[in-house]
Design a protein around this motif. Sequence first.
Motif, PDB file in Angstrom:
ATOM      1  N   ARG A 185       0.825  -1.216   0.000  1.00  0.00           N
ATOM      2  CA  ARG A 185       0.000   0.000   0.000  1.00  0.00           C
ATOM      3  C   ARG A 185       0.857   1.262   0.000  1.00  0.00           C
ATOM      4  NH1 ARG A 185      -3.100   1.199   4.236  1.00  0.00           N
ATOM      5  NH2 ARG A 185      -1.783   0.138   5.779  1.00  0.00           N
ATOM      6  N   PHE A 186       2.007   1.222   0.652  1.00  0.00           N
ATOM      7  CA  PHE A 186       2.891   2.383   0.751  1.00  0.00           C
ATOM      8  C   PHE A 186       4.121   2.148  -0.120  1.00  0.00           C
ATOM      9  CE2 PHE A 186       1.624   3.852   5.332  1.00  0.00           C
ATOM     10  CZ  PHE A 186       0.298   3.871   4.940  1.00  0.00           C
ATOM     11  N   THR A 187       4.627   3.227  -0.691  1.00  0.00           N
ATOM     12  CA  THR A 187       5.842   3.160  -1.503  1.00  0.00           C
ATOM     13  C   THR A 187       6.767   4.303  -1.112  1.00  0.00           C
ATOM     14  OG1 THR A 187       4.586   2.243  -3.365  1.00  0.00           O
ATOM     15  CG2 THR A 187       6.796   3.102  -3.829  1.00  0.00           C
ATOM     16  N   ILE A 188       7.983   3.953  -0.741  1.00  0.00           N
ATOM     17  CA  ILE A 188       8.980   4.965  -0.383  1.00  0.00           C
ATOM     18  C   ILE A 188       9.917   5.146  -1.566  1.00  0.00           C
ATOM     19  CG2 ILE A 188      10.634   3.337   0.654  1.00  0.00           C
ATOM     20  CD1 ILE A 188      11.149   5.496   2.825  1.00  0.00           C
ATOM     21  N   SER A 189      10.306   6.395  -1.804  1.00  0.00           N
ATOM     22  CA  SER A 189      11.204   6.675  -2.917  1.00  0.00           C
ATOM     23  C   SER A 189      12.070   7.881  -2.574  1.00  0.00           C
ATOM     24  CB  SER A 189      10.413   6.931  -4.201  1.00  0.00           C
ATOM     25  OG  SER A 189       9.567   8.063  -4.063  1.00  0.00           O
ATOM     26  N   LYS A 190      13.154   7.994  -3.309  1.00  0.00           N
ATOM     27  CA  LYS A 190      14.089   9.091  -3.058  1.00  0.00           C
ATOM     28  C   LYS A 190      14.339   9.811  -4.370  1.00  0.00           C
ATOM     29  CE  LYS A 190      17.497   8.234  -0.158  1.00  0.00           C
ATOM     30  NZ  LYS A 190      18.794   7.743   0.380  1.00  0.00           N
ATOM     31  N   ASP A 191      14.140  11.123  -4.375  1.00  0.00           N
ATOM     32  CA  ASP A 191      14.430  11.954  -5.539  1.00  0.00           C
ATOM     33  C   ASP A 191      15.696  12.741  -5.238  1.00  0.00           C
ATOM     34  OD1 ASP A 191      14.571  14.031  -7.450  1.00  0.00           O
ATOM     35  OD2 ASP A 191      12.408  13.975  -7.750  1.00  0.00           O
ATOM     36  N   ASN A 192      16.797  12.306  -5.808  1.00  0.00           N
ATOM     37  CA  ASN A 192      18.071  12.946  -5.489  1.00  0.00           C
ATOM     38  C   ASN A 192      18.145  14.378  -6.013  1.00  0.00           C
ATOM     39  OD1 ASN A 192      19.108  10.668  -4.138  1.00  0.00           O
ATOM     40  ND2 ASN A 192      19.672   9.735  -6.090  1.00  0.00           N
ATOM     41  N   ALA A 193      17.524  14.635  -7.134  1.00  0.00           N
ATOM     42  CA  ALA A 193      17.547  15.987  -7.697  1.00  0.00           C
ATOM     43  C   ALA A 193      16.823  16.969  -6.778  1.00  0.00           C
ATOM     44  CB  ALA A 193      16.928  15.981  -9.079  1.00  0.00           C
ATOM     45  N   GLU A 194      15.737  16.505  -6.174  1.00  0.00           N
ATOM     46  CA  GLU A 194      14.964  17.351  -5.254  1.00  0.00           C
ATOM     47  C   GLU A 194      15.445  17.225  -3.817  1.00  0.00           C
ATOM     48  OE1 GLU A 194      12.578  19.508  -6.065  1.00  0.00           O
ATOM     49  OE2 GLU A 194      12.874  19.049  -8.203  1.00  0.00           O
ATOM     50  N   ASN A 195      16.366  16.268  -3.572  1.00  0.00           N
ATOM     51  CA  ASN A 195      16.854  16.006  -2.217  1.00  0.00           C
ATOM     52  C   ASN A 195      15.681  15.759  -1.267  1.00  0.00           C
ATOM     53  OD1 ASN A 195      19.142  15.584  -0.568  1.00  0.00           O
ATOM     54  ND2 ASN A 195      18.897  17.597   0.368  1.00  0.00           N
ATOM     55  N   THR A 196      14.783  14.906  -1.719  1.00  0.00           N
ATOM     56  CA  THR A 196      13.545  14.661  -0.985  1.00  0.00           C
ATOM     57  C   THR A 196      13.236  13.164  -1.009  1.00  0.00           C
ATOM     58  OG1 THR A 196      12.676  16.834  -1.597  1.00  0.00           O
ATOM     59  CG2 THR A 196      11.074  15.181  -0.895  1.00  0.00           C
TER      60      THR A 196
END
Length: 120
Positions: A66-77
Amino acid sequence: VQLQASGGGLVQPGGSLRLSCASFDLNLYSYAVGWFRQAPGKGREGISCITGRPMSTHYIDSVKGRFTISKDNAENTVYLQMDSLKPEDTAVYYCHARLVTSFGQRYDYWGQGTQVTVSS
């Protein structure tokens, strides 16, 4: 050092929210970042994390699928996409960043909480 958690709100059961954890002075690419939550009258529990290098993701059983974690390095988020929300997901959600250096030094940072309420 600041971690900024945002994106909480009120949503109906079955709905979705996306939480964000951003930093202005930590390079989250190098950190393991996790999401924790604390429901009223309960302790804080870790629900998901995404590691630094090499990158991997982890979830507790109650949110898996149900939940998905992700990392956007360009946004540092780091994001936590929450779908198919249930009333039992109601809690204050916190993000946490950890770095362990090759010398064994550990650095821990917490963001402020963001309230998620799932109710009809």
